[in-house]
Design a protein around this motif. Structure first.
Motif, PDB file in Angstrom:
ATOM      1  N   MET A  83       0.748  -1.170  -0.016  1.00 49.88           N
ATOM      2  CA  MET A  83      -0.075  -0.108  -0.014  1.00 49.88           C
ATOM      3  C   MET A  83       0.821   1.130  -0.010  1.00 49.88           C
ATOM      4  SD  MET A  83      -2.855  -1.761  -0.249  1.00 49.88           S
ATOM      5  CE  MET A  83      -4.005  -0.239   0.031  1.00 49.88           C
ATOM      6  N   THR A  84       1.949   1.317   0.681  1.00 51.99           N
ATOM      7  CA  THR A  84       2.957   2.442   0.861  1.00 51.99           C
ATOM      8  C   THR A  84       4.185   2.023   1.451  1.00 51.99           C
ATOM      9  OG1 THR A  84       2.936   4.813   1.469  1.00 51.99           O
ATOM     10  CG2 THR A  84       1.980   3.120   2.988  1.00 51.99           C
ATOM     11  N   ILE A  85       5.271   2.763   0.915  1.00 49.80           N
ATOM     12  CA  ILE A  85       6.436   2.853   1.752  1.00 49.80           C
ATOM     13  C   ILE A  85       7.074   3.995   1.729  1.00 49.80           C
ATOM     14  CG2 ILE A  85       9.077   2.062   1.457  1.00 49.80           C
ATOM     15  CD1 ILE A  85       8.017  -0.511  -0.024  1.00 49.80           C
ATOM     16  N   GLY A  86       7.495   4.510   2.755  1.00 46.52           N
ATOM     17  CA  GLY A  86       7.863   5.968   2.852  1.00 46.52           C
ATOM     18  C   GLY A  86       9.136   6.134   3.748  1.00 46.52           C
ATOM     19  N   VAL A  87      10.100   6.940   3.728  1.00 49.81           N
ATOM     20  CA  VAL A  87      11.273   7.243   4.538  1.00 49.81           C
ATOM     21  C   VAL A  87      11.435   8.545   4.741  1.00 49.81           C
ATOM     22  CG1 VAL A  87      13.582   6.913   4.649  1.00 49.81           C
ATOM     23  CG2 VAL A  87      12.198   5.030   3.926  1.00 49.81           C
ATOM     24  N   ALA A  88      11.549   9.030   5.896  1.00 48.07           N
ATOM     25  CA  ALA A  88      11.638  10.420   6.015  1.00 48.07           C
ATOM     26  C   ALA A  88      12.886  10.990   5.361  1.00 48.07           C
ATOM     27  CB  ALA A  88      11.834  10.808   7.649  1.00 48.07           C
ATOM     28  N   SER A  89      12.707  12.316   4.755  1.00 49.03           N
ATOM     29  CA  SER A  89      13.703  12.820   4.059  1.00 49.03           C
ATOM     30  C   SER A  89      15.057  12.863   4.677  1.00 49.03           C
ATOM     31  CB  SER A  89      13.464  14.180   3.512  1.00 49.03           C
ATOM     32  OG  SER A  89      12.197  14.317   2.701  1.00 49.03           O
ATOM     33  N   ALA A  90      15.148  13.033   5.848  1.00 53.73           N
ATOM     34  CA  ALA A  90      16.337  12.847   6.488  1.00 53.73           C
ATOM     35  C   ALA A  90      17.062  11.700   6.614  1.00 53.73           C
ATOM     36  CB  ALA A  90      16.365  13.620   7.954  1.00 53.73           C
ATOM     37  N   TYR A  91      16.371  10.636   6.448  1.00 53.27           N
ATOM     38  CA  TYR A  91      16.952   9.094   6.612  1.00 53.27           C
ATOM     39  C   TYR A  91      16.892   8.602   5.265  1.00 53.27           C
ATOM     40  CZ  TYR A  91      16.114  10.289  11.421  1.00 53.27           C
ATOM     41  OH  TYR A  91      16.114  10.566  12.768  1.00 53.27           O
TER      42      TYR A  91
END
Length: 176
Positions: A83-91
């Motif tokens: 459904m989704t995969i997201g990683v915070a920009s800083a990481y």
């Protein structure tokens, strides 16, 4: 540290994911309501990467959790659909998405999924590289799938069951 979403305080998790969604996906991000509905829907598996070095506790009762990344799928009894995969920009570019996807694949296998499906923006080169590296293949293209940006999506799949090809040898227990 990767944890199951059910171990975290729900409202803090939803607030944090909504903030990350806005940062990562802009106008196409999931709203707080959409995230709540997704997490409460049946047959969902979500994994959360927590910054274990953070001063904030992963089980905080209110506020924003120290989440570096998140990923989840829906399992229908045959296929698992990311459904989704997201990683915070800083990481980003630190292997977090790779680890989350690997653990999702493991969980889907454990549940008995035959394959994993997903959609990905045709212009998301980092995600495409990640999925291809994990063995996903492109099935097709969905025109104007991502709204409101009107961007196409590739549909991709990863087979989780072995496909046996070849010839049986005498004595291997397979009748000719």
């Amino acid at each position: 540290m990767i944890v199951d979403y059910t171990t975290l305080e729900r409202e803090s998790l939803i607030a944090t994911l909504a903030e990350l969604e806005r940062d990562l996906f802009g106008r196409g991000s999931w709203t707080t309501t959409m995230i709540r509905q997704e997490l409460e829907a049946p047959a969902r598996t979500y994994l959360i990467d927590i910054d274990s070095d953070s001063d904030r506790q992963p089980t905080a009762q209110a506020g924003i959790l120290p989440i570096r990344g998140y990923a989840g799928y829906w399992y229908d009894g045959d296929d698992a659909e990311i459904m989704t995969i997201g990683v915070a920009s800083a990481y980003q570019r630190q292997g977090i998405a790779t680890r989350l996807l690997g653990k999702l694949i493991d969980r889907a296998r454990e549940q008995g999924a035959q394959r994993i499906l997903l959609e990905v923006r045709v212009d998301n080169e980092p995600a495409l590289a990640l999925y291809r590296h994990q063995g996903f293949t492109t099935l097709g293209r969905r025109k104007h799938y991502y709204q409101p940006d009107n961007v196409d999506a590739y549909t991709m799949a990863l087979d989780l069951t072995p496909h046996i090809a070849g010839f049986a040898l005498p004595g291997d227990g397979v009748e000719p």
